[in-house]
Design an enzyme around this catalytic site. Structure first.
Site, PDB file in Angstrom:
ATOM      1  N   VAL A 125       0.835  -1.203   0.000  1.00 30.91           N
ATOM      2  CA  VAL A 125       0.000   0.000   0.000  1.00 30.91           C
ATOM      3  C   VAL A 125       0.870   1.254   0.000  1.00 30.91           C
ATOM      4  O   VAL A 125       0.614   2.216  -0.738  1.00 30.91           O
ATOM      5  CB  VAL A 125      -0.945  -0.002   1.219  1.00 30.91           C
ATOM      6  CG1 VAL A 125      -1.631   1.359   1.378  1.00 30.91           C
ATOM      7  CG2 VAL A 125      -2.001  -1.094   1.082  1.00 30.91           C
TER       8      VAL A 125
ATOM      9  N   TRP B 184       2.659   1.575  -3.326  1.00 31.25           N
ATOM     10  CA  TRP B 184       1.684   1.921  -4.361  1.00 31.25           C
ATOM     11  C   TRP B 184       1.381   3.414  -4.335  1.00 31.25           C
ATOM     12  O   TRP B 184       1.251   4.044  -5.393  1.00 31.25           O
ATOM     13  CB  TRP B 184       0.401   1.121  -4.161  1.00 31.25           C
ATOM     14  CG  TRP B 184      -0.682   1.496  -5.121  1.00 31.25           C
ATOM     15  CD1 TRP B 184      -0.827   1.061  -6.396  1.00 31.25           C
ATOM     16  CD2 TRP B 184      -1.756   2.408  -4.885  1.00 31.25           C
ATOM     17  NE1 TRP B 184      -1.938   1.640  -6.970  1.00 31.25           N
ATOM     18  CE2 TRP B 184      -2.525   2.473  -6.067  1.00 31.25           C
ATOM     19  CE3 TRP B 184      -2.140   3.176  -3.786  1.00 31.25           C
ATOM     20  CZ2 TRP B 184      -3.655   3.280  -6.177  1.00 31.25           C
ATOM     21  CZ3 TRP B 184      -3.265   3.975  -3.890  1.00 31.25           C
ATOM     22  CH2 TRP B 184      -4.009   4.018  -5.080  1.00 31.25           C
ATOM     23  N   HIS B 185       1.273   3.991  -3.136  1.00 31.84           N
ATOM     24  CA  HIS B 185       1.006   5.425  -3.051  1.00 31.84           C
ATOM     25  C   HIS B 185       2.155   6.222  -3.675  1.00 31.84           C
ATOM     26  O   HIS B 185       1.930   7.131  -4.460  1.00 31.84           O
ATOM     27  CB  HIS B 185       0.838   5.847  -1.589  1.00 31.84           C
ATOM     28  CG  HIS B 185      -0.551   5.638  -1.067  1.00 31.84           C
ATOM     29  ND1 HIS B 185      -0.934   4.479  -0.443  1.00 31.84           N
ATOM     30  CD2 HIS B 185      -1.648   6.437  -1.078  1.00 31.84           C
ATOM     31  CE1 HIS B 185      -2.210   4.571  -0.093  1.00 31.84           C
ATOM     32  NE2 HIS B 185      -2.663   5.743  -0.468  1.00 31.84           N
ATOM     33  N   ASP B 186       3.361   5.887  -3.288  1.00 34.03           N
ATOM     34  CA  ASP B 186       4.538   6.561  -3.844  1.00 34.03           C
ATOM     35  C   ASP B 186       5.768   5.873  -3.269  1.00 34.03           C
ATOM     36  O   ASP B 186       5.745   5.407  -2.126  1.00 34.03           O
ATOM     37  CB  ASP B 186       4.560   8.055  -3.465  1.00 34.03           C
ATOM     38  CG  ASP B 186       5.451   8.868  -4.403  1.00 34.03           C
ATOM     39  OD1 ASP B 186       6.079   8.255  -5.284  1.00 34.03           O
ATOM     40  OD2 ASP B 186       5.505  10.101  -4.259  1.00 34.03           O
TER      41      ASP B 186
END
Length: 625
Positions: free
Chosen positions: A505, A508-510
């Site tokens: 997670v 995936w965000h950055d």
């Protein structure tokens, strides 16, 4: 319907998402049919009421809580406003981050580039929201009309296939135009990634598909970040020969110049890789839904269970695989680049998308969509008013000397900062979901509750970016074995599962260190809640419900402080900023006094949260968050 009745209906959970007021295994058609059954409705209401706690809204205890909230909430807004006044000596430090607003005499906080971009493009997105469904209707009427062949109101399988082909063909064509308009020449890079991922799912031997899917898509996340969207000019510079001095025909510089010229045709959003992460989730969904469908090619789950395909529950739409012919490249592109959900989501699985393309979801009703639109505009108005009067984001982005602020200002500025992050994410998610609803697709709602209406780390994860949470459950958490704390070994495996989920997670965000820290902090802060739930189970306190409620409330206050810490690190001020804020709050005795007062106010707020959920239980609603 009067104004107050309309507002009450607008803020009903059923308006937000019918998934919240009905179980995932209940077809919504049965809910519509039950509306006229007054006797059945009374019976269900009596049953739910008997299984829940009596209402506390009109008790002396809650009258005291109302008084505390009546004093605390205006005080919090005043503290944030007082720190944002032009007469404040620190105003000059962040004035450059403000710009003229539409409220007379007030500037607006324009420091957040993400919300500022969304705000400036609202007129264009609103035009798309109206024109795209109208264009589809025109296409359906002129280019690809579908004639009804059945005698009843229920579509035949042939009509359902025609509706799928009609919608998917339009979505495929619109997706190509939409990509070119948004990303220009980079649309071909995106289509190449989509094609390669499609080959991973359909060309590799079956047993390699899951691992290859994850390796390919996580690799794409890193490659997009490291290669900055694969600029043609930079790629040309890598493969071109070194420049030749005094050469009239320098092929290397010519190739680089051509590459840079291609890069100049970047469309409306040249940096396509920033928002491509959401598409990666859809690519994984397609591949794994296709992989799991191979197990059921020998039979039809719809026929085996004797289910009405026009009245599937949401659980059935997600779990029942699409037909083999549905996993075509056209349908795949139509799903992955579906215009209303392409940029930000919400995320919908491929199975669910195809099911809704074939049969319109019964939950899409014009009156509900209108109320949902009204709720979006009220949230937008709230965001605009707050940004005109409380400059908390500009203050935090101006790298202030946190020691110059009082403990009350530091606490309230941090608290409001989290609320503005929540609002800036909520608004685009709801706008694009509204577009999808207007177009005939019902994706999950991303934000279930206000950020202030959460006390549990586990429940907060379920309600924040809910479609991503559900996606993570289906494609990561459950395949890894879920969680169990029956034995020490199972508990250790469960913690490792949570770490893996939140590591993905965060990445995936950055691909940033502070987001990895945020993900691991979330898991770390889950552990005390899990331990407390195990040590202080509700069954052991059945004879002392009030004492148990108070004990849970104390734990919830501690949880809220931990969640604020994690989210400030991940999405607001980072580790260094948080250290400065904490040092500023506790630099003298007044800071300790304020924190005690804040904890008492949060205690009152948590009691309200508990009762809100009890009120939902009296209506038969259990959101588990």
């Amino acid at each position: 319907m009067g104004v107050f009745s309309f507002l009450r209906a607008t803020y009903d959970l059923d308006t937000l998402d019918t998934r919240f007021t009905n179980t995932s295994s209940t077809p919504y058609k049965t809910v519509i049919e039950a509306r006229n059954d007054a006797a059945g409705s009374k019976e269900r209401a009596a049953k739910w009421k008997s299984q829940s706690q009596p209402s506390r809204w009109n008790t002396p205890e809650f009258y005291l809580y109302y008084l505390v909230l009546f004093l605390a909430i205006p005080y919090m807004f005043w503290v944030a406003y007082d720190a944002s006044r032009p007469t404040d000596p620190k105003y000059k430090q962040y004035e450059r981050l403000l710009k003229p607003g539409w409220i007379p005499g007030r500037k607006i906080d324009a420091s957040d580039s993400q919300y500022n971009t969304f705000r400036s493009n609202i007129p264009y997105m609103a035009a798309l929201l109206v024109l795209h469904p109208l264009l589809r209707r025109l296409y359906n009427a002129i280019v690809y009309p579908v004639k009804a062949t059945g005698q009843g109101s229920r579509p035949t399988p042939e009509e359902a296939d025609q509706r799928l082909n009609q919608r998917a063909t339009f979505d495929f064509g619109f997706a190509l135009v939409y990509l070119v308009a948004l990303h220009g020449i980079s649309a071909f890079k995106i289509l190449l990634i989509l094609y390669l991922n499609y080959q991973v799912a359909t060309a590799l031997p079956r047993k390699y598909v899951p691992a290859a899917t994850w390796v390919f898509n996580i690799g794409i996340l890193f490659a997009n970040e490291l290669c900055r969207g694969y600029k043609f000019g930079e790629m040309a510079a890598l493969i071109a020969s070194p420049p030749v001095p005094n050469s009239v025909l320098d092929s290397g510089s010519t190739l680089v110049s051509w590459g840079r010229r291609l890069d100049s045709y970047g469309g409306l959003m040249g940096r396509w890789e920033i928002l491509f992460n959401i598409t990666v989730l859809r690519l994984i969904s397609f591949n794994l839904d296709y992989y799991w469908s191979l197990d059921r090619r020998s039979y039809s789950p719809v026929e085996k269970k004797q289910i009405d395909p026009t009245s599937l529950s949401e659980r059935d739409r997600v779990s029942i695989p699409a037909q083999a012919k549905d996993f075509s490249f056209r349908n795949y592109v139509a799903y992955a680049i579906y215009a209303p959900l392409y940029l930000t989501g919400p995320i919908i699985t491929f199975n669910d998308f195809v099911s809704q393309q074939r049969y319109k979801a019964a939950s899409i009703e014009p009156a509900r969509t209108l109320r949902y639109a009204a709720r979006f505009f009220l949230c937008l108005l709230a965001m605009e008013v707050i940004l005109h009067y409380d400059y908390v984001q500009a203050i935090s982005k101006a790298r202030p000397e946190w020691g110059r602020y009082t403990a009350a200002q530091l606490s309230v500025l941090s608290f409001f900062n989290l609320h503005l992050i929540w609002l800036k994410l909520l608004l685009p998610w709801r706008l694009f979901r509204l577009w999808a609803l207007a177009d005939g697709v019902d994706p999950p709602e991303n934000m279930v509750r206000c950020v202030s209406d959460n006390w549990s780390t586990l429940a907060f994860w379920r309600s924040w970016h809910r479609s991503f949470y559900r996606w993570s459950l289906r494609y990561i958490y459950v395949p890894l074995g879920g969680s169990s704390f029956r034995t020490p070994r199972a508990a250790a495996r469960s913690v490792l599962t949570y770490v893996l989920v939140f590591t993905f997670v965060a990445l995936w965000h950055d691909i940033q260190l502070h987001l990895l820290i945020w993900g691991w902090l979330v898991v770390f802060f889950m552990l005390p809640e899990m331990a407390a739930g195990f040590l202080f189970s509700k069954a052991g306190w059945e004879s002392q419900p009030t004492a148990y409620r108070m004990l849970c409330c104390v734990g919830a206050v501690a949880n809220i402080f931990m969640m604020m810490t994690a989210n400030l690190v991940g999405f607001a001020v980072g580790v260094d900023g948080l250290e400065s804020i904490v040092a500023g709050i506790f630099r003298d005795f007044s800071g300790f006094c304020f924190i005690i007062g804040a904890a008492m106010a949060l205690f009152v707020g948590v009691q309200i949260m508990f009762e809100i959920r009890e009120s939902e239980a009296r209506r038969g609603i259990n959101l588990k968050c």
